[in-house]
Design a protein around this motif. Sequence first.
Motif, PDB file in Angstrom:
ATOM      1  N   UNK A   4       0.861  -1.185   0.000  1.00 46.73           N
ATOM      2  CA  UNK A   4       0.000   0.000   0.000  1.00 46.73           C
ATOM      3  C   UNK A   4       0.903   1.242   0.000  1.00 46.73           C
ATOM      4  N   UNK A   5       0.711   2.093  -1.022  1.00 43.13           N
ATOM      5  CA  UNK A   5       1.505   3.312  -1.135  1.00 43.13           C
ATOM      6  C   UNK A   5       0.575   4.518  -1.034  1.00 43.13           C
ATOM      7  N   UNK A   6       0.921   5.457  -0.162  1.00 41.41           N
ATOM      8  CA  UNK A   6       0.187   6.720  -0.048  1.00 41.41           C
ATOM      9  C   UNK A   6       0.917   7.795  -0.852  1.00 41.41           C
ATOM     10  N   UNK A  28       2.306   3.143  -8.411  1.00 45.26           N
ATOM     11  CA  UNK A  28       1.767   1.911  -8.990  1.00 45.26           C
ATOM     12  C   UNK A  28       2.874   0.870  -9.165  1.00 45.26           C
ATOM     13  N   UNK A  29       4.044   1.341  -9.614  1.00 46.17           N
ATOM     14  CA  UNK A  29       5.171   0.410  -9.811  1.00 46.17           C
ATOM     15  C   UNK A  29       5.589  -0.186  -8.470  1.00 46.17           C
ATOM     16  N   UNK A  30       5.718   0.676  -7.468  1.00 44.30           N
ATOM     17  CA  UNK A  30       6.167   0.207  -6.156  1.00 44.30           C
ATOM     18  C   UNK A  30       5.119  -0.670  -5.476  1.00 44.30           C
ATOM     19  N   UNK A  31       3.835  -0.376  -5.727  1.00 41.21           N
ATOM     20  CA  UNK A  31       2.765  -1.129  -5.063  1.00 41.21           C
ATOM     21  C   UNK A  31       2.687  -2.568  -5.564  1.00 41.21           C
ATOM     22  N   UNK A  32       3.170  -2.794  -6.800  1.00 42.97           N
ATOM     23  CA  UNK A  32       3.206  -4.156  -7.337  1.00 42.97           C
ATOM     24  C   UNK A  32       1.836  -4.831  -7.315  1.00 42.97           C
ATOM     25  N   UNK A  33       0.822  -4.089  -7.756  1.00 40.99           N
ATOM     26  CA  UNK A  33      -0.529  -4.642  -7.760  1.00 40.99           C
ATOM     27  C   UNK A  33      -1.311  -4.341  -6.501  1.00 40.99           C
ATOM     28  N   UNK A  89       0.804   2.681   5.778  1.00 34.76           N
ATOM     29  CA  UNK A  89       1.217   2.275   4.430  1.00 34.76           C
ATOM     30  C   UNK A  89       2.616   1.650   4.422  1.00 34.76           C
ATOM     31  N   UNK A  90       2.921   1.020   3.304  1.00 33.37           N
ATOM     32  CA  UNK A  90       4.285   0.504   3.103  1.00 33.37           C
ATOM     33  C   UNK A  90       5.198   1.582   2.512  1.00 33.37           C
ATOM     34  N   UNK A  91       4.570   2.617   1.930  1.00 31.99           N
ATOM     35  CA  UNK A  91       5.386   3.660   1.321  1.00 31.99           C
ATOM     36  C   UNK A  91       4.640   4.981   1.224  1.00 31.99           C
ATOM     37  N   UNK A  92       5.412   6.079   1.107  1.00 32.29           N
ATOM     38  CA  UNK A  92       4.860   7.427   0.940  1.00 32.29           C
ATOM     39  C   UNK A  92       5.597   8.079  -0.216  1.00 32.29           C
ATOM     40  N   UNK A  93       4.864   8.529  -1.219  1.00 32.97           N
ATOM     41  CA  UNK A  93       5.468   9.207  -2.361  1.00 32.97           C
ATOM     42  C   UNK A  93       4.912  10.627  -2.455  1.00 32.97           C
ATOM     43  N   UNK A  94       5.815  11.586  -2.663  1.00 36.38           N
ATOM     44  CA  UNK A  94       5.432  12.985  -2.885  1.00 36.38           C
ATOM     45  C   UNK A  94       6.167  13.495  -4.119  1.00 36.38           C
ATOM     46  N   UNK A 150       9.672   2.229   5.685  1.00 39.58           N
ATOM     47  CA  UNK A 150       8.827   2.804   4.634  1.00 39.58           C
ATOM     48  C   UNK A 150       9.596   3.039   3.341  1.00 39.58           C
ATOM     49  N   UNK A 151       8.905   2.798   2.197  1.00 36.44           N
ATOM     50  CA  UNK A 151       9.426   3.259   0.913  1.00 36.44           C
ATOM     51  C   UNK A 151       9.050   4.736   0.808  1.00 36.44           C
ATOM     52  N   UNK A 152       9.952   5.611   1.171  1.00 39.26           N
ATOM     53  CA  UNK A 152       9.638   7.034   1.266  1.00 39.26           C
ATOM     54  C   UNK A 152      10.475   7.769   0.220  1.00 39.26           C
TER      55      UNK A 152
END
Length: 324
Positions: A4-6, A28-33, A89-94, A150-152
């Motif tokens: 789950x990526x926010x 989307x790439x990082x979320x892997x579906x 989430x597993x990651x946060x992208x800005x 986190x994938x930040x």
Amino acid sequence: MMKKIVTVAEIKNGELRNISFETIAAAKIAANGGEVVSVLLGEQEKGITDALIQYGADRVIIVNHPQLALYTTDAYQQALLQIIELENPDGIFMGHTGNAKDVAPRIAMKLQSGLVSDVIAIEKNGEDVLFTRPIYSGKAFEKKKINNGLLFATIRPNNIASLEKDESRSGEVTSINVEIKDLRTIIKEVVRKTTSGVDLSEAKIIVSGGRGVKSKEGFKVLQELADALGGAVGASRGACDADYCDYSMQIGQTGKVVTPDLYIACGISGAIQHVAGMSNSKVIVAINKDPEANIFSIADYGIVGDLFEVVPLLVEEFKLVALH
């Protein structure tokens, strides 16, 4: 493994910035579906949330609070930390924008998390997510992965293509409340300088001038070319220091970092500080009287000549092309 990526969407002048969609594509790439959740801070309209879903978000969270109407570090930090705690989430992208460059490191510090900033590409390698970012003022690139936590990441605008818009997509939109308190700064009003209308950081075509433009009036010639191409006008620090133009137009290491499809450098020598801000442009055209100018070493096309003779000819030709 699905994640789950926010993502944090950004709005300017009432419209979503393109980086909001590009960040979703990276997520989307990082979320892997897995699930991509976009967050909007401040009072938002339904049409805006629909666009986030149509460009790939699975869910949208709206956080309405009067203290979020205008950006402040404390308010955004408090709101985002509460969302992260709620969503886990597993990651946060800005987007790698002014706001994110301010608040993302603070959030990473609060969460004791790593942060990969200024990402220009993202890829999967098995279960690993690899982030590519420039180093040494863009002279080299490195790939980084986050081993735990986190994938930040913050994503540089105009480098990761957004997904195709799909108006048939649907997703959940929810509003949540957050508590914001003890603000150290209250912003009452933001007065913006008027511009040509094209956001320099998101422009696909940029016509930029240096000291060779010689005067404020000289930039009018560049504006004509930018208008003919539907682009924006930028400048080197030298031109800004000489008071030929406003510092809001400065491109370079201490100015804006841009990655347009076409960058036309007029009367720019190619100092390393300027090159650091534009060298990742897809096509670079240099116009300079000095055949030894450093800008020619990174240009795809070079024109040795007086910009005040060359640029008007280009304007004339592009106007003719537009007519046909």
